[in-house]
Design a protein around this motif. Structure first.
Motif, PDB file in Angstrom:
ATOM      1  N   ILE A 219      13.610   7.848  -8.695  1.00 14.71           N
ATOM      2  CA  ILE A 219      12.743   6.677  -8.531  1.00 14.71           C
ATOM      3  C   ILE A 219      13.297   5.529  -9.358  1.00 14.71           C
ATOM      4  CG2 ILE A 219      10.387   5.803  -8.746  1.00 14.71           C
ATOM      5  CD1 ILE A 219       9.436   8.711  -8.829  1.00 14.71           C
ATOM      6  N   ARG A 220      13.325   4.331  -8.744  1.00 13.78           N
ATOM      7  CA  ARG A 220      13.784   3.146  -9.480  1.00 13.78           C
ATOM      8  C   ARG A 220      13.112   1.908  -8.905  1.00 13.78           C
ATOM      9  NH1 ARG A 220      18.749   1.033  -6.725  1.00 13.78           N
ATOM     10  NH2 ARG A 220      18.963   2.203  -4.778  1.00 13.78           N
ATOM     11  N   ALA A 221      13.187   0.800  -9.633  1.00  8.73           N
ATOM     12  CA  ALA A 221      12.645  -0.475  -9.178  1.00  8.73           C
ATOM     13  C   ALA A 221      13.757  -1.278  -8.514  1.00  8.73           C
ATOM     14  CB  ALA A 221      12.063  -1.254 -10.348  1.00  8.73           C
ATOM     15  N   VAL A 222      13.467  -1.812  -7.310  1.00 12.64           N
ATOM     16  CA  VAL A 222      14.439  -2.605  -6.554  1.00 12.64           C
ATOM     17  C   VAL A 222      13.720  -3.766  -5.893  1.00 12.64           C
ATOM     18  CG1 VAL A 222      16.103  -2.625  -4.656  1.00 12.64           C
ATOM     19  CG2 VAL A 222      15.904  -0.595  -6.098  1.00 12.64           C
ATOM     20  N   GLU A 223      14.099  -4.978  -6.227  1.00 12.48           N
ATOM     21  CA  GLU A 223      13.580  -6.181  -5.568  1.00 12.48           C
ATOM     22  C   GLU A 223      12.056  -6.196  -5.504  1.00 12.48           C
ATOM     23  OE1 GLU A 223      15.563  -7.349  -1.954  1.00 12.48           O
ATOM     24  OE2 GLU A 223      17.335  -6.161  -2.457  1.00 12.48           O
ATOM     25  N   GLY A 224      11.413  -5.906  -6.617  1.00 19.72           N
ATOM     26  CA  GLY A 224       9.959  -5.960  -6.684  1.00 19.72           C
ATOM     27  C   GLY A 224       9.252  -4.772  -6.063  1.00 19.72           C
TER      28      GLY A 224
ATOM     29  N   GLY B 292       5.588  -1.181  -2.023  1.00 24.80           N
ATOM     30  CA  GLY B 292       5.433  -2.593  -2.336  1.00 24.80           C
ATOM     31  C   GLY B 292       4.008  -2.866  -2.771  1.00 24.80           C
ATOM     32  N   THR B 293       3.838  -3.691  -3.807  1.00 24.70           N
ATOM     33  CA  THR B 293       2.502  -3.934  -4.350  1.00 24.70           C
ATOM     34  C   THR B 293       2.299  -5.409  -4.670  1.00 24.70           C
ATOM     35  OG1 THR B 293       3.201  -3.601  -6.645  1.00 24.70           O
ATOM     36  CG2 THR B 293       2.488  -1.643  -5.432  1.00 24.70           C
ATOM     37  N   ASP B 294       1.012  -5.785  -4.844  1.00 22.32           N
ATOM     38  CA  ASP B 294       0.620  -7.099  -5.384  1.00 22.32           C
ATOM     39  C   ASP B 294       0.022  -6.864  -6.768  1.00 22.32           C
ATOM     40  OD1 ASP B 294       1.262  -8.357  -2.988  1.00 22.32           O
ATOM     41  OD2 ASP B 294      -0.771  -8.175  -2.204  1.00 22.32           O
ATOM     42  N   PRO B 295       0.553  -7.402  -7.833  1.00 20.62           N
ATOM     43  CA  PRO B 295       1.830  -8.105  -7.919  1.00 20.62           C
ATOM     44  C   PRO B 295       2.992  -7.133  -7.779  1.00 20.62           C
ATOM     45  CG  PRO B 295       0.913  -7.766 -10.101  1.00 20.62           C
ATOM     46  CD  PRO B 295      -0.130  -7.298  -9.139  1.00 20.62           C
ATOM     47  N   PRO B 296       4.233  -7.628  -7.652  1.00 20.74           N
ATOM     48  CA  PRO B 296       5.389  -6.762  -7.433  1.00 20.74           C
ATOM     49  C   PRO B 296       5.589  -5.746  -8.555  1.00 20.74           C
ATOM     50  CG  PRO B 296       5.945  -9.048  -7.024  1.00 20.74           C
ATOM     51  CD  PRO B 296       4.589  -9.053  -7.648  1.00 20.74           C
ATOM     52  N   VAL B 297       6.216  -4.637  -8.199  1.00 17.20           N
ATOM     53  CA  VAL B 297       6.540  -3.590  -9.162  1.00 17.20           C
ATOM     54  C   VAL B 297       7.603  -4.104 -10.124  1.00 17.20           C
ATOM     55  CG1 VAL B 297       7.568  -1.307  -9.448  1.00 17.20           C
ATOM     56  CG2 VAL B 297       5.959  -1.731  -7.575  1.00 17.20           C
ATOM     57  N   GLU B 298       7.357  -3.908 -11.397  1.00 13.80           N
ATOM     58  CA  GLU B 298       8.351  -4.279 -12.404  1.00 13.80           C
ATOM     59  C   GLU B 298       8.944  -3.056 -13.083  1.00 13.80           C
ATOM     60  OE1 GLU B 298       6.481  -6.960 -15.097  1.00 13.80           O
ATOM     61  OE2 GLU B 298       6.249  -8.561 -13.599  1.00 13.80           O
ATOM     62  N   ARG B 299       8.196  -1.956 -13.053  1.00 17.55           N
ATOM     63  CA  ARG B 299       8.706  -0.730 -13.650  1.00 17.55           C
ATOM     64  C   ARG B 299       8.165   0.434 -12.831  1.00 17.55           C
ATOM     65  NH1 ARG B 299       4.557   1.600 -16.544  1.00 17.55           N
ATOM     66  NH2 ARG B 299       2.750   0.242 -16.947  1.00 17.55           N
ATOM     67  N   THR B 300       8.778   1.587 -12.957  1.00 14.10           N
ATOM     68  CA  THR B 300       8.384   2.734 -12.149  1.00 14.10           C
ATOM     69  C   THR B 300       7.547   3.735 -12.908  1.00 14.10           C
ATOM     70  OG1 THR B 300      10.452   3.865 -12.683  1.00 14.10           O
ATOM     71  CG2 THR B 300      10.403   2.527 -10.681  1.00 14.10           C
ATOM     72  N   GLY B 301       7.218   3.497 -14.159  1.00 15.74           N
ATOM     73  CA  GLY B 301       6.364   4.407 -14.894  1.00 15.74           C
ATOM     74  C   GLY B 301       7.105   5.653 -15.319  1.00 15.74           C
ATOM     75  N   ALA B 302       6.402   6.793 -15.294  1.00 17.16           N
ATOM     76  CA  ALA B 302       7.005   8.047 -15.699  1.00 17.16           C
ATOM     77  C   ALA B 302       8.131   8.443 -14.750  1.00 17.16           C
ATOM     78  CB  ALA B 302       5.940   9.138 -15.758  1.00 17.16           C
TER      79      ALA B 302
ATOM     80  N   ARG C  18      -8.101 -10.344  -2.451  1.00 19.06           N
ATOM     81  CA  ARG C  18      -7.518  -9.211  -1.723  1.00 19.06           C
ATOM     82  C   ARG C  18      -6.081  -9.017  -2.159  1.00 19.06           C
ATOM     83  NH1 ARG C  18      -8.901  -9.053   4.706  1.00 19.06           N
ATOM     84  NH2 ARG C  18     -11.011  -8.216   4.548  1.00 19.06           N
ATOM     85  N   LEU C  19      -5.682  -7.766  -2.245  1.00 18.22           N
ATOM     86  CA  LEU C  19      -4.271  -7.451  -2.476  1.00 18.22           C
ATOM     87  C   LEU C  19      -3.977  -6.115  -1.802  1.00 18.22           C
ATOM     88  CD1 LEU C  19      -4.308  -5.122  -4.904  1.00 18.22           C
ATOM     89  CD2 LEU C  19      -4.773  -7.129  -6.301  1.00 18.22           C
ATOM     90  N   ALA C  20      -2.708  -5.811  -1.623  1.00 17.19           N
ATOM     91  CA  ALA C  20      -2.320  -4.650  -0.829  1.00 17.19           C
ATOM     92  C   ALA C  20      -1.245  -3.837  -1.526  1.00 17.19           C
ATOM     93  CB  ALA C  20      -1.836  -5.085   0.545  1.00 17.19           C
ATOM     94  N   LEU C  21      -1.252  -2.543  -1.243  1.00 13.60           N
ATOM     95  CA  LEU C  21      -0.179  -1.632  -1.603  1.00 13.60           C
ATOM     96  C   LEU C  21       0.318  -1.010  -0.306  1.00 13.60           C
ATOM     97  CD1 LEU C  21      -2.692  -1.288  -3.844  1.00 13.60           C
ATOM     98  CD2 LEU C  21      -0.939   0.057  -4.987  1.00 13.60           C
ATOM     99  N   THR C  22       1.618  -1.063  -0.076  1.00 14.89           N
ATOM    100  CA  THR C  22       2.182  -0.599   1.188  1.00 14.89           C
ATOM    101  C   THR C  22       3.298   0.400   0.918  1.00 14.89           C
ATOM    102  OG1 THR C  22       1.687  -2.730   2.215  1.00 14.89           O
ATOM    103  CG2 THR C  22       3.256  -1.303   3.363  1.00 14.89           C
TER     104      THR C  22
ATOM    105  N   PRO D 252      14.860  -3.325   0.908  1.00 16.31           N
ATOM    106  CA  PRO D 252      13.481  -3.027   1.295  1.00 16.31           C
ATOM    107  C   PRO D 252      13.312  -3.063   2.816  1.00 16.31           C
ATOM    108  CG  PRO D 252      13.529  -4.590  -0.522  1.00 16.31           C
ATOM    109  CD  PRO D 252      14.937  -4.469  -0.027  1.00 16.31           C
ATOM    110  N   PRO D 253      12.584  -2.111   3.409  1.00 16.72           N
ATOM    111  CA  PRO D 253      12.411  -2.074   4.865  1.00 16.72           C
ATOM    112  C   PRO D 253      11.492  -3.190   5.362  1.00 16.72           C
ATOM    113  CG  PRO D 253      11.182  -0.307   3.819  1.00 16.72           C
ATOM    114  CD  PRO D 253      11.990  -0.947   2.746  1.00 16.72           C
ATOM    115  N   GLU D 254      11.615  -3.488   6.638  1.00 19.49           N
ATOM    116  CA  GLU D 254      10.941  -4.625   7.277  1.00 19.49           C
ATOM    117  C   GLU D 254       9.425  -4.675   7.073  1.00 19.49           C
ATOM    118  OE1 GLU D 254      10.023  -6.375  11.748  1.00 19.49           O
ATOM    119  OE2 GLU D 254      11.281  -4.596  11.488  1.00 19.49           O
ATOM    120  N   PRO D 255       8.677  -3.544   7.202  1.00 18.58           N
ATOM    121  CA  PRO D 255       7.221  -3.674   7.075  1.00 18.58           C
ATOM    122  C   PRO D 255       6.746  -4.261   5.755  1.00 18.58           C
ATOM    123  CG  PRO D 255       7.794  -1.573   8.058  1.00 18.58           C
ATOM    124  CD  PRO D 255       9.087  -2.189   7.601  1.00 18.58           C
ATOM    125  N   LEU D 256       7.534  -4.142   4.711  1.00 21.90           N
ATOM    126  CA  LEU D 256       7.121  -4.702   3.428  1.00 21.90           C
ATOM    127  C   LEU D 256       7.087  -6.225   3.451  1.00 21.90           C
ATOM    128  CD1 LEU D 256       9.002  -2.363   0.923  1.00 21.90           C
ATOM    129  CD2 LEU D 256       6.557  -2.391   1.454  1.00 21.90           C
TER     130      LEU D 256
END
Length: 592
Positions: free
Chosen positions: A130-135, A149-159, A174-178, A189-193
């Motif tokens: 697991i790693r962080a790439v382009e938010g 993909g999340t709002d706000p963008p991912v900055e770190r991957t945690g554990a 409203r915000l979304a996690l996809t 990152p794939p298109e749906p994001l």
């Protein structure tokens, strides 16, 4: 402890499906299609076998939930001391890569939710990198990559083995996690994001509402019927037309037992019955797609039907066990694949020909070569109908002369003759008619037990089998026949807690008796109605309606003693029977 099976709701993109618990956790998801290896498998183990929980920290269950009317969009409300929030979970019908969207909306106050994603590829076994790439967070192992993909963008991957992300919403925000799957070799990152979650939500809601608008049922149980029809649609693999029996594997018919099977495949019986159910309620596109799937699946030697195929029509479904998964509440083994593909079950010929005949009567434009398929199937039955088989319930023991299998052989010949009349084709009409009449005489002679005054499970047996309740529905004998009424009366012996077992428990019961069968309980209601006992039929039907979970879903079985669902879920067989019985009790809604 595993969550109760009835805690789970279904979301689907018509190519795969996810189960979402009352605790906000996605505990089952196979990617990229129904019969692919599971990437989230906590359903059969622990959260460390793969889960994605989105909930306020410390909360255990959502306050309430429902599907948006006439859709497969799941809405869950969470009320906390600081405010309230609504989460909408859905999978957009697949035009891009598969994705799960979790849209969070603040209702009042301020609420923080925690997203904890533990991906485990290869049936809950492989911990990805697991790693962080382009938010985004991306998890990769072998051929699979899953992006978050999340709002706000991912900055770190945690554990190291999971991705943890906190989101805070206020009223009106409203915000979304996809979550998106893609082949691991595809860069970036794939298109749906890149598609706004609101756009995906609108498209998904519109798709389901347009689809449900086609429903012809107008009886008193419309909400239950529509929910069942949506569930059946969700189990159809759109690209191929194949219909899976359930989106899960190894959910037990008895807690701690070993009769745990993989239902993520296309049984000809279940598929044909799903098609018939949808067609009777106004859905023609699915019928055309299934006929195309059938012709492809049985190509080669169409008379040599398997009982079950993969969603793409593949024949090889090797059965393996997953010892690293502890099983649902310790029910082992966990199985992937299904050796029932090698079983001989005569009844599937009747199911297939019944579905083809119904399609033809409904005006479906069948390919010209379907008649060649009919002739091939009947040619095979003419040579082999006297042979024993393993029956409707796929009993893993010696073959027997099952009554239901012989009845379905009669159905096969009867429907082939009807199709011949409709198409102006002769075929081997004289031989087919002679076979049909011979089968009828034999079943009435060998399958009837005068002591029980009922049809039994197999020739010479005194075992009762709920499949005999289908005799009037199939047209083998009219409901006014005394043998039908006697059989319906005898089925009280299979009753337990107001529901019906599929047959008298015997040596096939594994480590103990299983639960009652939902479909069999509904067949009983249907047969009661056919024999003029409408009041009893409605009571039996409404008992089944009462055991649906909070969002209207049914598993394969019900345990009246523990008051819980058992078996793979949601189960197509159960929802087919619900729709058919509702139609039988609402004569004006029938379309056949």
């Amino acid at each position: 402890m595993s969550a109760p099976i009835e805690d789970y709701a279904l979301i689907s993109d018509l190519e795969t499906a996810a189960l979402v618990g009352l605790d906000g956790s996605v505990d089952w998801l196979c990617l990229p299609r129904f019969d692919s290896p599971a990437s989230l498998a906590a359903l059969l183990g622990t959260p460390d076998n793969g889960s994605w929980r989105l909930a306020p920290p410390g909360a255990t269950r959502c306050t309430r939930r429902r599907y948006r009317r006439d859709t497969l969009l799941l809405q869950s409300w969470w009320t906390t001391p600081t405010g309230a929030v609504r989460v909408t979970d859905f999978m957009p019908p697949r035009t891009r890569l598969p994705c799960v969207v979790r849209l969070v909306e603040g209702i009042s106050g301020t609420v923080t939710l925690r997203s904890e994603l533990r991906l485990r590829f290869h049936q809950g076994r492989v911990v990805p990198w697991i790693r962080a790439v382009e938010g985004c967070a991306v998890a990769i192992a072998g051929p699979d990559a899953v992006w978050l993909g999340t709002d706000p963008p991912v900055e770190r991957t945690g554990a190291d083995d999971r991705t943890v992300h906190d989101v805070t919403v206020t009223a009106g925000r409203r915000l979304a996690l996809t979550l998106v799957w893609s082949p691991s070799h595809r860069p970036g990152p794939p298109e749906p994001l890149a598609v706004p979650a609101e756009t995906l939500l609108k498209e998904t809601a519109g798709f389901w509402r347009r689809w449900t608008a086609q429903c012809r049922y107008e009886g008193p149980w419309r909400d239950a019927v529509v929910r069942s029809l949506i569930t059946l649609k969700a189990l159809i693999h759109a690209p191929t037309g194949g219909v899976v029996a359930a989106p899960t594997t190894s959910l037990p018919g008895r807690i701690g037992g070993d009769l745990n099977w993989d239902y993520r495949y296309c049984w000809l019986r279940d598929s044909a019955m799903t098609l018939s159910c949808l067609l009777r309620n106004g859905y023609r596109e699915e019928a055309t797609a299934w006929v195309d799937w059938l012709v492809r699946a049985v190509a080669g030697d169409p008379a040599d039907l398997q009982t079950v195929y993969g969603v793409g029509g593949q024949r090889l479904l090797p059965e393996t066990e997953a010892p690293w998964l502890p099983g649902y509440e310790g029910s082992r083994p966990v199985r992937f694949g299904n050796s029932a593909a090698g079983q001989y079950q005569l009844d599937v010929y009747g199911e297939v020909l019944d579905a083809l005949c119904l399609s033809l009567r409904a005006g479906i434009d069948l390919p010209a070569h379907v008649w060649s398929l009919v002739e091939a199937l009947m040619g095979h039955l003419l040579r082999h109908w006297r042979e024993p088989d393993q029956g409707l319930w796929q009993l893993r023991g010696p073959r027997r002369q099952f009554v239901h299998s012989k009845v379905m052989t009669w159905v096969a010949a009867d429907r082939a003759l009807r199709m011949g009349r409709l198409l102006g084709r002769d075929g081997a009409r004289g031989r087919w008619r002679a076979m049909r009449d011979q089968v009828h005489r034999e079943v009435c002679r060998e399958g009837w037990d005068p002591a029980r005054h009922a049809f039994t499970q197999s020739y010479g047996s005194d075992t009762l089998d709920a499949s005999a309740l289908l005799i009037p529905r199939l047209g083998f004998l009219p409901a006014i026949d005394g043998r039908v009424r006697g059989t319906v009366d005898a089925m009280r012996a299979l009753g337990h807690g107001g529901f019906v077992r599929r047959y008298t428990p015997g040596p096939d019961a594994g480590q103990g008796p299983e639960g009652t069968f939902v479909a069999c309980s509904l067949w009983y209601a249907d047969a009661l109605a056919a024999t003029g006992r409408t009041g009893q039929a409605r009571e039996a039907f409404e008992r089944v309606l009462a055991i649906r979970n909070d969002v209207g879903l049914l598993a394969e079985q019900w345990d009246p003693d523990a008051g819980r669902q058992l078996g793979n879920a949601p189960q197509a067989f159960s929802h087919i029977a619900l729709v058919e019985t509702a139609s039988a009790l609402s004569p004006r809604s029938r379309t056949d």
